[in-house]
Enzyme design. Structure first.
Site, PDB file in Angstrom:
ATOM      1  N   TYR A 119       0.852  -1.138  -0.062  1.00 24.93           N
ATOM      2  CA  TYR A 119       0.118   0.181  -0.087  1.00 24.93           C
ATOM      3  C   TYR A 119       0.925   1.136   0.082  1.00 24.93           C
ATOM      4  O   TYR A 119       0.301   2.236   0.100  1.00 24.93           O
ATOM      5  CB  TYR A 119      -0.979   0.104   1.442  1.00 24.93           C
ATOM      6  CG  TYR A 119      -2.163  -0.862   0.811  1.00 24.93           C
ATOM      7  CD1 TYR A 119      -2.196  -1.923   0.243  1.00 24.93           C
ATOM      8  CD2 TYR A 119      -3.140  -0.668   1.734  1.00 24.93           C
ATOM      9  CE1 TYR A 119      -3.325  -2.730  -0.217  1.00 24.93           C
ATOM     10  CE2 TYR A 119      -4.314  -1.643   1.581  1.00 24.93           C
ATOM     11  CZ  TYR A 119      -4.182  -2.422   0.847  1.00 24.93           C
ATOM     12  OH  TYR A 119      -5.237  -3.419   0.653  1.00 24.93           O
TER      13      TYR A 119
ATOM     14  N   LYS B 247       3.450 -14.754   5.157  1.00 30.10           N
ATOM     15  CA  LYS B 247       3.656 -15.615   4.226  1.00 30.10           C
ATOM     16  C   LYS B 247       4.904 -16.102   3.952  1.00 30.10           C
ATOM     17  O   LYS B 247       5.535 -15.744   2.501  1.00 30.10           O
ATOM     18  CB  LYS B 247       2.734 -15.287   3.108  1.00 30.10           C
ATOM     19  CG  LYS B 247       2.482 -16.292   1.820  1.00 30.10           C
ATOM     20  CD  LYS B 247       1.647 -17.341   2.467  1.00 30.10           C
ATOM     21  CE  LYS B 247       1.385 -18.469   1.293  1.00 30.10           C
ATOM     22  NZ  LYS B 247       0.889 -19.650   1.731  1.00 30.10           N
TER      23      LYS B 247
ATOM     24  N   ASP C 187      -3.158 -17.592   4.446  1.00 30.52           N
ATOM     25  CA  ASP C 187      -3.978 -18.399   3.898  1.00 30.52           C
ATOM     26  C   ASP C 187      -4.842 -19.261   5.150  1.00 30.52           C
ATOM     27  O   ASP C 187      -5.795 -19.284   4.977  1.00 30.52           O
ATOM     28  CB  ASP C 187      -3.579 -19.298   2.722  1.00 30.52           C
ATOM     29  CG  ASP C 187      -1.866 -19.758   3.022  1.00 30.52           C
ATOM     30  OD1 ASP C 187      -1.657 -19.541   3.966  1.00 30.52           O
ATOM     31  OD2 ASP C 187      -1.714 -20.613   2.112  1.00 30.52           O
TER      32      ASP C 187
ATOM     33  N   ASP D  62      -5.749  -5.486   5.882  1.00 33.72           N
ATOM     34  CA  ASP D  62      -6.987  -4.792   5.235  1.00 33.72           C
ATOM     35  C   ASP D  62      -7.903  -6.054   4.770  1.00 33.72           C
ATOM     36  O   ASP D  62      -9.098  -5.864   5.246  1.00 33.72           O
ATOM     37  CB  ASP D  62      -6.461  -4.191   3.970  1.00 33.72           C
ATOM     38  CG  ASP D  62      -7.500  -3.470   3.515  1.00 33.72           C
ATOM     39  OD1 ASP D  62      -8.470  -2.981   4.005  1.00 33.72           O
ATOM     40  OD2 ASP D  62      -7.393  -2.810   2.231  1.00 33.72           O
TER      41      ASP D  62
ATOM     42  N   ASP E  28     -11.783  -7.215   6.873  1.00 33.04           N
ATOM     43  CA  ASP E  28     -13.089  -7.331   6.321  1.00 33.04           C
ATOM     44  C   ASP E  28     -13.867  -8.566   6.722  1.00 33.04           C
ATOM     45  O   ASP E  28     -14.826  -8.863   7.157  1.00 33.04           O
ATOM     46  CB  ASP E  28     -13.217  -7.095   4.896  1.00 33.04           C
ATOM     47  CG  ASP E  28     -13.269  -5.797   4.545  1.00 33.04           C
ATOM     48  OD1 ASP E  28     -12.675  -4.876   4.978  1.00 33.04           O
ATOM     49  OD2 ASP E  28     -13.784  -5.496   3.362  1.00 33.04           O
TER      50      ASP E  28
HETATM   51  N1  GGG Z   1     -14.384  -2.876   1.340  1.00 34.12           N
HETATM   52  C1  GGG Z   1     -14.160  -1.612   0.843  1.00 34.12           C
HETATM   53  C2  GGG Z   1     -13.193  -0.843   1.572  1.00 34.12           C
HETATM   54  O1  GGG Z   1     -12.636  -1.317   2.597  1.00 34.12           O
HETATM   55  N2  GGG Z   1     -12.816   0.391   1.415  1.00 34.12           N
HETATM   56  C3  GGG Z   1     -11.845   1.128   2.283  1.00 34.12           C
HETATM   57  C4  GGG Z   1     -10.749   1.040   1.624  1.00 34.12           C
HETATM   58  O2  GGG Z   1     -10.422   0.437   0.673  1.00 34.12           O
HETATM   59  N3  GGG Z   1      -9.784   1.429   2.523  1.00 34.12           N
HETATM   60  C5  GGG Z   1      -8.147   1.333   2.393  1.00 34.12           C
HETATM   61  C6  GGG Z   1      -7.505   0.854   3.460  1.00 34.12           C
HETATM   62  O3  GGG Z   1      -8.320   0.465   4.527  1.00 34.12           O
HETATM   63  O4  GGG Z   1      -6.562   0.491   3.511  1.00 34.12           O
END
Ligand code: GGG
Length: 342
Positions: A124, A168, A201, A225, A229
């Site tokens: 990221y 991993k 995994d 991330d 979820d």
């Molecule tokens: N599931 C869609 C989502 O999480 N959107 C917010 C997002 O992408 N945030 C970026 C992150 O938390 O790094």
């Protein structure tokens, strides 16, 4: 002390969730006498469309002069807004709890875990290139980044009982190897904490198979991330999932989820994720400024949310028919009840 709290309402369901949360914050101010000012600032897709920039300089200036920021979800501009803010303010720890709540259809009633996600490195970081017909992403993992997230997670685990480092390293031997090695080194400094490691995994599978066995999970940026979820859905809904982006001097609190444009403007979004993010904010302010009332505010908001859910006031994602607005009002009323009794 008067706290300055910057508020980014965001896109999609963000403004509705923010308005519901503001009701709760008003109840906190009224009942606990915490003095704070909400500074409304813009960022996100709508801001990009209106002003040509997703994260304007004036928003950044307000954040720099605030004690904390509460943020709703933003849409497609997440990389330009939250991912950039994390780097800019060096908010290296993304803390994402997932807990079973009353009356909510979770996989099990006894889940209480926290994902600690490294928040400033990994894929990221945004180092992506095109080279002829190839697309290349660079994954940055540093010793310093691994050390500080490991330290944060072990300190958090100290108040709990066990920690698992998720990586991993069998495939990404160098980047995940550094992360795993650093966590292992830290585990020796924390002999009171039961330490283990798991490949990502397997962790994804075990979050469904035996989620109650997890306590604190520490992992790298993108894995965290994705797993958060999943963990949110395991306890019933993404609409329940709060998060804190924490640095040494500043912090931003936001729902885990995105801005859900499909349900925006319908007054049906679950605002719990943002209300519980505000509880995390008060908890952080309470610790940082040694303010007992803020820590109490955090506990009261959490209890108020549980009480409202226990009463069966549920938004449609949880099988109920309460509106976003009604849920916010119900939590604000429960805050007033609880605060009156403490
Ligand atoms: N599931 C869609 C989502 O999480 N959107 C917010 C997002 O992408 N945030 C970026 C992150 O938390 O790094």
């Amino acid at each position: 002390m008067k706290y300055k709290i910057a508020l980014i309402k965001g896109d999609g369901i963000g403004p509705e969730q923010s308005d519901a949360t503001l009701k709760v914050l008003s109840a906190i101010r009224e009942c606990l006498g915490i003095d704070f000012e909400i500074l409304d600032v813009e960022a996100g897709d709508a801001c990009l469309e209106r002003r040509g920039v997703a994260l304007p300089e004036d928003t950044i200036e307000v954040l720099k002069n605030s004690h904390a920021c509460l943020k709703g979800p933003v849409g497609e501009s997440a990389a330009e807004v939250i991912v950039r803010l994390r780097m800019m303010f060096d908010l290296y720890a993304n803390v994402r709890p997932a807990k079973s709540l009353p009356n909510v259809p979770a996989l099990r009633p006894d889940i209480d875990l926290i994902i600690v996600r490294e928040n400033t490195e990994g894929l990221y970081k945004g180092y992506e290139y095109e080279l002829d017909d190839a697309a290349i992403a660079i994954r940055i993992i540093t010793k310093k980044g691994c050390e500080r997230i490991a330290r944060y997670a072990f300190e958090l685990a100290r108040r709990r009982k066990k920690l698992v480092a998720v990586h991993k390293a069998n495939v990404m031997k160098i980047t995940c190897g550094l992360f795993a090695r650093t966590c292992r080194e830290f585990s020796k400094k924390y002999p009171d904490i039961e330490y283990s490691e798991m490949y990502v995994d397997a962790a994804a599978m075990n979050l469904i198979r035996k989620p109650h066995e997890f306590d604190v999970i520490v992992t790298t940026n993108m894995f965290g991330d994705i797993l958060s979820d999943e963990a949110a859905q395991v306890v019933g809904s993404l609409g329940l999932a709060p998060a804190a982006n924490i640095g040494d001097n500043f912090a931003i609190f936001e729902p885990v989820h995105g801005c859900a444009p499909d349900i925006a403007g319908k007054n049906i979004a679950n605002p719990t994720s943002m209300i519980l993010s505000s509880a995390m904010m008060f908890d952080w302010l309470g610790t940082k400024y040694d303010d007992k009332r803020c820590r109490e505010a955090a506990r009261i908001i959490e209890k108020a949310v549980e009480m409202v859910l226990r009463r069966g006031i549920l938004t449609p994602d949880l099988g109920g028919n309460a509106t976003t607005d009604q849920f916010g009002s119900a939590v604000a009323a429960a805050v007033r009840d609880f605060a009156g009794k403490t």
